[in-house]
Design a protein around this motif. Structure first.
Motif, PDB file in Angstrom:
ATOM      1  N   LEU A  25     -22.737  25.565 127.530  1.00 20.11           N
ATOM      2  CA  LEU A  25     -21.806  25.404 126.416  1.00 20.11           C
ATOM      3  C   LEU A  25     -21.206  26.774 126.120  1.00 20.11           C
ATOM      4  O   LEU A  25     -21.938  27.734 125.843  1.00 20.11           O
ATOM      5  N   TYR A  26     -19.903  26.871 126.247  1.00 14.17           N
ATOM      6  CA  TYR A  26     -19.212  28.141 126.039  1.00 14.17           C
ATOM      7  C   TYR A  26     -17.986  27.895 125.163  1.00 14.17           C
ATOM      8  O   TYR A  26     -17.095  27.138 125.545  1.00 14.17           O
ATOM      9  N   SER A  27     -17.989  28.482 123.993  1.00 10.86           N
ATOM     10  CA  SER A  27     -16.867  28.338 123.045  1.00 10.86           C
ATOM     11  C   SER A  27     -16.511  26.870 122.817  1.00 10.86           C
ATOM     12  O   SER A  27     -15.342  26.499 122.799  1.00 10.86           O
ATOM     13  N   GLY A  28     -17.513  26.038 122.694  1.00  6.67           N
ATOM     14  CA  GLY A  28     -17.305  24.622 122.418  1.00  6.67           C
ATOM     15  C   GLY A  28     -17.039  23.764 123.634  1.00  6.67           C
ATOM     16  O   GLY A  28     -16.947  22.547 123.524  1.00  6.67           O
ATOM     17  N   ALA A  29     -16.900  24.354 124.808  1.00  6.43           N
ATOM     18  CA  ALA A  29     -16.630  23.596 126.031  1.00  6.43           C
ATOM     19  C   ALA A  29     -17.910  23.452 126.851  1.00  6.43           C
ATOM     20  O   ALA A  29     -18.693  24.396 126.963  1.00  6.43           O
ATOM     21  N   ILE A  30     -18.090  22.287 127.427  1.00  7.12           N
ATOM     22  CA  ILE A  30     -19.217  22.061 128.337  1.00  7.12           C
ATOM     23  C   ILE A  30     -18.721  22.315 129.751  1.00  7.12           C
ATOM     24  O   ILE A  30     -17.743  21.721 130.200  1.00  7.12           O
ATOM     25  N   ILE A  31     -19.403  23.224 130.442  1.00  6.14           N
ATOM     26  CA  ILE A  31     -18.994  23.613 131.787  1.00  6.14           C
ATOM     27  C   ILE A  31     -20.114  23.291 132.767  1.00  6.14           C
ATOM     28  O   ILE A  31     -21.269  23.647 132.542  1.00  6.14           O
ATOM     29  N   GLN A  32     -19.759  22.590 133.840  1.00  4.30           N
ATOM     30  CA  GLN A  32     -20.708  22.292 134.908  1.00  4.30           C
ATOM     31  C   GLN A  32     -20.935  23.562 135.717  1.00  4.30           C
ATOM     32  O   GLN A  32     -19.975  24.229 136.093  1.00  4.30           O
ATOM     33  N   CYS A  33     -22.207  23.866 135.991  1.00  4.76           N
ATOM     34  CA  CYS A  33     -22.549  25.090 136.709  1.00  4.76           C
ATOM     35  C   CYS A  33     -23.482  24.775 137.875  1.00  4.76           C
ATOM     36  O   CYS A  33     -24.272  23.838 137.807  1.00  4.76           O
ATOM     37  N   ILE A  34     -23.374  25.594 138.901  1.00  2.96           N
ATOM     38  CA  ILE A  34     -24.167  25.400 140.122  1.00  2.96           C
ATOM     39  C   ILE A  34     -24.720  26.747 140.568  1.00  2.96           C
ATOM     40  O   ILE A  34     -24.002  27.743 140.582  1.00  2.96           O
ATOM     41  N   LEU A  35     -26.001  26.742 140.916  1.00  3.40           N
ATOM     42  CA  LEU A  35     -26.636  27.902 141.551  1.00  3.40           C
ATOM     43  C   LEU A  35     -26.910  27.522 142.993  1.00  3.40           C
ATOM     44  O   LEU A  35     -27.587  26.531 143.259  1.00  3.40           O
ATOM     45  N   THR A  36     -26.398  28.306 143.911  1.00  2.00           N
ATOM     46  CA  THR A  36     -26.637  28.031 145.326  1.00  2.00           C
ATOM     47  C   THR A  36     -27.953  28.665 145.766  1.00  2.00           C
ATOM     48  O   THR A  36     -28.509  29.532 145.081  1.00  2.00           O
ATOM     49  N   ILE A  37     -28.429  28.245 146.926  1.00  4.29           N
ATOM     50  CA  ILE A  37     -29.622  28.851 147.509  1.00  4.29           C
ATOM     51  C   ILE A  37     -29.377  30.340 147.737  1.00  4.29           C
ATOM     52  O   ILE A  37     -30.259  31.166 147.527  1.00  4.29           O
ATOM     53  N   GLU A  38     -28.170  30.688 148.136  1.00  2.17           N
ATOM     54  CA  GLU A  38     -27.815  32.090 148.349  1.00  2.17           C
ATOM     55  C   GLU A  38     -28.009  32.893 147.064  1.00  2.17           C
ATOM     56  O   GLU A  38     -28.549  34.005 147.090  1.00  2.17           O
ATOM     57  N   TYR A  39     -27.589  32.341 145.935  1.00  4.04           N
ATOM     58  CA  TYR A  39     -27.762  33.014 144.650  1.00  4.04           C
ATOM     59  C   TYR A  39     -29.241  33.231 144.371  1.00  4.04           C
ATOM     60  O   TYR A  39     -29.653  34.335 144.007  1.00  4.04           O
TER      61      TYR A  39
END
Length: 87
Positions: A25-39
Motif C-alpha cells: 500500500l503506497y499513498s492509498g494505492a495497492i500495488i502488486q509486487c514480485i520478488l524473483t529468485i534472483e532478488y
C-alpha cells in the motif's frame, strides 16, 4: 519501519512461477509486487526452494524488501501490468 509504504501480510511463494508475490500500500494505492529468485539470491538466500524456508528468509530481510519496494515505486519502475518486479 517505513511510514511511506506498507507491505501487506500476504507474501506467497508461487511455486509454478518461482517467485514471491505480495501487495504493498503506497499513498492509498495497492500495488502488486514480485520478488524473483534472483532478488532473493542477491540478498543472500541459499536455502531450499520451499515455501517455509523462503518465507523465513523474507521475514529476515523484510526491511530490505520494504526499502527496495518503496524505491522502485518512487522511481516508477512499474511494468506494463502495473506491477513492481524486484530482481
Amino acid at each position: 519501519m517505513n511510514q511511506s509504504i506498507l507491505i501487506n501480510d500476504d507474501m506467497t511463494w508461487n511455486c509454478k512461477s518461482q517467485r514471491i508475490e505480495f501487495t504493498a500500500l503506497y499513498s492509498g494505492a495497492i500495488i502488486q509486487c514480485i520478488l524473483t529468485i534472483e532478488y532473493l539470491t542477491n540478498k543472500g538466500f541459499n536455502g531450499e526452494m520451499q515455501s517455509r524456508s523462503i518465507n523465513e528468509f523474507c521475514n529476515l530481510i523484510s526491511f530490505d524488501i520494504e526499502e527496495d519496494t518503496q524505491q522502485a515505486i518512487e522511481e516508477e519502475q512499474l511494468d506494463d501490468n502495473g506491477q513492481i518486479i524486484l530482481t
